[in-house]
Design a protein around this motif. Sequence first.
Motif, mmCIF file in Angstrom:
data_model
loop_
_atom_site.group_PDB
_atom_site.id
_atom_site.type_symbol
_atom_site.label_atom_id
_atom_site.label_comp_id
_atom_site.label_asym_id
_atom_site.label_seq_id
_atom_site.Cartn_x
_atom_site.Cartn_y
_atom_site.Cartn_z
ATOM 1 N N THR A 57 0.810 -1.215 0.000
ATOM 2 C CA THR A 57 0.000 0.000 0.000
ATOM 3 C C THR A 57 0.848 1.271 0.000
ATOM 4 N N GLY A 58 2.062 1.207 0.514
ATOM 5 C CA GLY A 58 2.928 2.375 0.556
ATOM 6 C C GLY A 58 3.657 2.650 -0.741
ATOM 7 N N ALA A 59 3.573 1.730 -1.700
ATOM 8 C CA ALA A 59 4.317 1.878 -2.950
ATOM 9 C C ALA A 59 3.676 2.873 -3.911
ATOM 10 N N GLY A 60 2.398 3.177 -3.711
ATOM 11 C CA GLY A 60 1.730 4.114 -4.614
ATOM 12 C C GLY A 60 1.428 3.523 -5.973
ATOM 13 N N VAL A 61 1.529 2.225 -6.113
ATOM 14 C CA VAL A 61 1.240 1.533 -7.375
ATOM 15 C C VAL A 61 -0.155 0.940 -7.275
ATOM 16 N N PRO A 62 -0.966 1.050 -8.326
ATOM 17 C CA PRO A 62 -2.299 0.465 -8.253
ATOM 18 C C PRO A 62 -2.219 -1.061 -8.101
ATOM 19 N N ILE A 63 -2.945 -1.581 -7.132
ATOM 20 C CA ILE A 63 -2.953 -3.003 -6.825
ATOM 21 C C ILE A 63 -4.384 -3.511 -6.914
ATOM 22 N N GLU A 64 -4.555 -4.669 -7.518
ATOM 23 C CA GLU A 64 -5.868 -5.314 -7.582
ATOM 24 C C GLU A 64 -5.765 -6.683 -6.930
ATOM 25 N N ALA A 65 -6.532 -6.905 -5.904
ATOM 26 C CA ALA A 65 -6.560 -8.218 -5.262
ATOM 27 C C ALA A 65 -7.361 -9.161 -6.160
ATOM 28 N N VAL A 66 -6.742 -10.281 -6.538
ATOM 29 C CA VAL A 66 -7.409 -11.210 -7.447
ATOM 30 C C VAL A 66 -7.659 -12.572 -6.832
ATOM 31 N N GLY A 67 -7.227 -12.772 -5.613
ATOM 32 C CA GLY A 67 -7.469 -14.056 -4.980
ATOM 33 C C GLY A 67 -6.790 -14.152 -3.634
#
Length: 81
Positions: free
Chosen positions: A61-71
């Motif tokens: 969360t601190g990386a500032g990169v969009p993350i999508e939880a997929v599983g």
Amino acid sequence: MAIDPQRLEGLVASAHARLGAVERAGHDAVIACAPALRPALRRLLVGSLPEVAVLSYSEVTGAGVPIEAVGVVSDGAAIAS
């Protein structure tokens, strides 16, 4: 981690299956977990999945990169006990 070998195998198999599905969909996979679990989970997976990144939630969360939880990687039996 104090989990019997059979349950650890289930966890590793779950990681392989989920990561394989993510990669087949054309995405880069990262395993995010609680900070306290990160070192043990990395040691568990390094032998069979040396290329996978295992990061703590705060690192992701601190990386500032969009993350999508997929599983979710889990072994239901390990969580239930």
